[in-house]
Design a protein around this motif. Structure first.
Motif, PDB file in Angstrom:
ATOM      1  N   LYS A   1       0.842  -1.204   0.000  1.00 48.46           N
ATOM      2  CA  LYS A   1       0.000   0.000   0.000  1.00 48.46           C
ATOM      3  C   LYS A   1       0.881   1.259   0.000  1.00 48.46           C
ATOM      4  O   LYS A   1       0.644   2.213  -0.752  1.00 48.46           O
ATOM      5  CB  LYS A   1      -0.899  -0.016   1.251  1.00 48.46           C
ATOM      6  CG  LYS A   1      -1.975   1.030   1.228  1.00 48.46           C
ATOM      7  CD  LYS A   1      -2.769   1.009   2.510  1.00 48.46           C
ATOM      8  CE  LYS A   1      -2.729   2.382   3.116  1.00 48.46           C
ATOM      9  NZ  LYS A   1      -2.777   2.467   4.529  1.00 48.46           N
ATOM     10  N   VAL A   2       1.909   1.232   0.808  1.00 44.77           N
ATOM     11  CA  VAL A   2       2.835   2.381   0.884  1.00 44.77           C
ATOM     12  C   VAL A   2       3.484   2.609  -0.486  1.00 44.77           C
ATOM     13  O   VAL A   2       3.547   3.740  -0.984  1.00 44.77           O
ATOM     14  CB  VAL A   2       3.917   2.127   1.973  1.00 44.77           C
ATOM     15  CG1 VAL A   2       5.041   3.150   1.891  1.00 44.77           C
ATOM     16  CG2 VAL A   2       3.294   2.114   3.364  1.00 44.77           C
ATOM     17  N   ALA A   3       3.936   1.510  -1.104  1.00 41.00           N
ATOM     18  CA  ALA A   3       4.587   1.639  -2.420  1.00 41.00           C
ATOM     19  C   ALA A   3       3.598   2.179  -3.447  1.00 41.00           C
ATOM     20  O   ALA A   3       3.947   3.040  -4.267  1.00 41.00           O
ATOM     21  CB  ALA A   3       5.131   0.288  -2.876  1.00 41.00           C
ATOM     22  N   ALA A   4       2.365   1.697  -3.391  1.00 43.76           N
ATOM     23  CA  ALA A   4       1.363   2.132  -4.374  1.00 43.76           C
ATOM     24  C   ALA A   4       1.141   3.624  -4.261  1.00 43.76           C
ATOM     25  O   ALA A   4       1.124   4.338  -5.272  1.00 43.76           O
ATOM     26  CB  ALA A   4       0.058   1.374  -4.155  1.00 43.76           C
ATOM     27  N   SER A   5       0.998   4.119  -3.023  1.00 45.14           N
ATOM     28  CA  SER A   5       0.689   5.548  -2.915  1.00 45.14           C
ATOM     29  C   SER A   5       1.933   6.408  -3.116  1.00 45.14           C
ATOM     30  O   SER A   5       1.849   7.486  -3.698  1.00 45.14           O
ATOM     31  CB  SER A   5      -0.050   5.865  -1.610  1.00 45.14           C
ATOM     32  OG  SER A   5       0.799   5.655  -0.540  1.00 45.14           O
ATOM     33  N   ALA A   6       3.096   5.929  -2.704  1.00 42.92           N
ATOM     34  CA  ALA A   6       4.298   6.760  -2.871  1.00 42.92           C
ATOM     35  C   ALA A   6       4.774   6.801  -4.320  1.00 42.92           C
ATOM     36  O   ALA A   6       5.295   7.814  -4.779  1.00 42.92           O
ATOM     37  CB  ALA A   6       5.421   6.252  -1.974  1.00 42.92           C
ATOM     38  N   PHE A   7       4.627   5.678  -5.037  1.00 38.06           N
ATOM     39  CA  PHE A   7       5.223   5.615  -6.378  1.00 38.06           C
ATOM     40  C   PHE A   7       4.173   5.471  -7.486  1.00 38.06           C
ATOM     41  O   PHE A   7       4.513   5.179  -8.633  1.00 38.06           O
ATOM     42  CB  PHE A   7       6.249   4.470  -6.430  1.00 38.06           C
ATOM     43  CG  PHE A   7       7.238   4.518  -5.298  1.00 38.06           C
ATOM     44  CD1 PHE A   7       8.139   5.570  -5.190  1.00 38.06           C
ATOM     45  CD2 PHE A   7       7.238   3.542  -4.300  1.00 38.06           C
ATOM     46  CE1 PHE A   7       9.034   5.636  -4.131  1.00 38.06           C
ATOM     47  CE2 PHE A   7       8.122   3.604  -3.237  1.00 38.06           C
ATOM     48  CZ  PHE A   7       9.029   4.653  -3.147  1.00 38.06           C
ATOM     49  N   GLY A   8       2.918   5.655  -7.106  1.00 35.76           N
ATOM     50  CA  GLY A   8       1.844   5.670  -8.102  1.00 35.76           C
ATOM     51  C   GLY A   8       1.615   4.344  -8.812  1.00 35.76           C
ATOM     52  O   GLY A   8       1.318   4.315  -9.994  1.00 35.76           O
ATOM     53  N   LEU A   9       1.774   3.237  -8.088  1.00 35.52           N
ATOM     54  CA  LEU A   9       1.544   1.933  -8.724  1.00 35.52           C
ATOM     55  C   LEU A   9       0.059   1.595  -8.724  1.00 35.52           C
ATOM     56  O   LEU A   9      -0.625   1.766  -7.712  1.00 35.52           O
ATOM     57  CB  LEU A   9       2.279   0.812  -7.973  1.00 35.52           C
ATOM     58  CG  LEU A   9       3.767   0.974  -7.702  1.00 35.52           C
ATOM     59  CD1 LEU A   9       4.321  -0.288  -7.058  1.00 35.52           C
ATOM     60  CD2 LEU A   9       4.517   1.264  -8.996  1.00 35.52           C
ATOM     61  N   GLY A  10      -0.432   1.098  -9.831  1.00 34.17           N
ATOM     62  CA  GLY A  10      -1.810   0.605  -9.902  1.00 34.17           C
ATOM     63  C   GLY A  10      -1.854  -0.866  -9.532  1.00 34.17           C
ATOM     64  O   GLY A  10      -0.821  -1.481  -9.255  1.00 34.17           O
TER      65      GLY A  10
END
Ligand code: 6MZ
Length: 361
Positions: free
Chosen positions: A315-324
């Protein structure tokens, strides 16, 4: 977050004692406080603290080890940690731990590891596939249900072990750990990790044991560049380990070498931020490595100590790096290629991910 929990995940950098449940740690401290072994009020705030420098983290580990280093507790925390990872759909876990001696209670490195094995066998909420030579046999593999929370089957988690060398240890102690790992190969021990306080010890102390490990076919992963230490980082990369953890203080030459050798990196976002090894997610090396398609795997490091979970790291990676969702799924699936278990396990894991593809859209 729910989606990140449903996502099948592969955890490759989790320290047993660092993954201890907060509630268990608290309970153990209270009990030892009542017995007069420790002063509970002195340690309570240490356990409850949220932000910890790297130095404070290692002080906390000293406390955790006082609370956990007996056979019964080692068994208990192993069981709980595996159940916790399985409950958030981790389908393959490479759990690492430092075999410890505790002469006062007759604990040897071997008996410590036997307690870990007992913990593995005690897991009841999920099927644990851990011993490569019996569980990976085709027939049994077929008979174990595939992890699939959606259609009510029992979950299954593959667990493999890495034995850690603590940077405080001597060459002889490191060698003892490697020999133990070799003896325990039939029980799912696949390799060696070098960890511990990164400002302690010298690379040359561990090198003979790590070379011995490699010569005998064990995999090696190194905590590398958790603090600035250019000479050590270069020496570690020249060793060409099968994976490295952290890689926070790499300089241009280090990135070049890492990429040249294509060494996968175990990325522990929350750990790096809490310990201030990386100042913020905006400047975290995840982004560069991800964009360069360098092999990376998201990991927790110490889920208990840093109050995180592998789902949360996604979740952190998705929001920090814009991953879908598609990118997160692929990131999780790619990790299969960097596990230390054999091709049979990799094939099973690919099937698990392929089955999950349809359900996660
Ligand atoms: C380096 C770490 C670590 O082995 O007793 N450990 N080593 N850097 C880190 N980043 C924060 N986190 C944990 O688990 C705890 C031990 O793992 C290593 C330390 O040696 C710590 O004492 P085990 O199960």
């Amino acid at each position: 977050m729910e989606w990140c929990v449903s996502l099948p995940k592969v955890e490759l950098h989790a320290h047993l004692n660092g993954s201890i449940r907060g509630s268990t740690l608290f309970e153990l401290a209270r009990v030892l406080g009542e017995k007069g072994v420790i002063v509970f009020s002195d340690v309570e705030h240490v356990i409850l603290k949220n932000d910890r420098s790297l130095t404070e983290v290692f002080k906390l580990f000293d406390l955790i080890h006082i609370l956990t280093t007996d056979h019964t507790t080692v068994k208990r925390i192993t069981q709980e940690v595996i159940e916790d990872f399985a409950s958030e759909n981790v389908v393959y876990l490479e759990l690492r731990t430092t075999p410890k001696r505790n002469d006062s209670i007759g604990m040897t490195k071997r008996s410590y590891m036997e307690a870990v094995m007992e913990g593995l066998r005690a897991v009841s909420t999920v099927d644990v596939a851990f011993a490569p030579h019996n569980v990976d046999a085709g027939s049994l593999r077929e008979s174990l249900p595939i992890n699939d929370a959606c259609d009510g089957k029992r979950k299954k988690i593959y667990v493999r072990l890495l034995l850690s060398i603590d940077r405080r240890e001597s060459t002889a102690a490191a060698m003892e750990t490697v020999k133990l790992a070799l003896e325990m190969r039939d029980l799912g021990v696949l390799g060696i990790d070098l960890s511990g306080n990164p400002v302690v010890g010298e690379w040359m102390t561990y090198l003979p044991a790590l070379e011995f490990a490699r010569e005998h076919g064990l995999y090696v992963t190194l905590h590398c560049g958790e603090v600035p230490n250019p000479k050590e980082i270069q020496a570690m990369l020249d060793f060409i380990p099968q994976r490295v953890g952290h890689a926070c203080y790499f300089e241009e030459d280090d990135w070049k070498k890492l990429k040249h050798y294509n060494i996968p990196v175990e990325i522990c976002l929350t750990s790096n931020i809490v310990t201030a090894s990386v100042s913020s997610l905006d400047v975290h090396h995840f982004a560069d490595l991800y964009n360069a398609k360098h092999p990376i795997v998201l990991c927790t490091d110490d889920a208990g100590v840093f109050s995180t979970s592998l789902s949360n790291e996604y979740k952190v990676a998705a929001s920090a790096f814009g991953l879908g969702k598609r990118e997160m799924f692929q990131l999780a699936k790619n990790a299969i290629e960097f596990i230390f278990a054999d091709d049979g396990v990799k094939q099973d894991l690919r099937k698990i991910f392929d089955l999950a593809t349809k359900k996660l859209d």
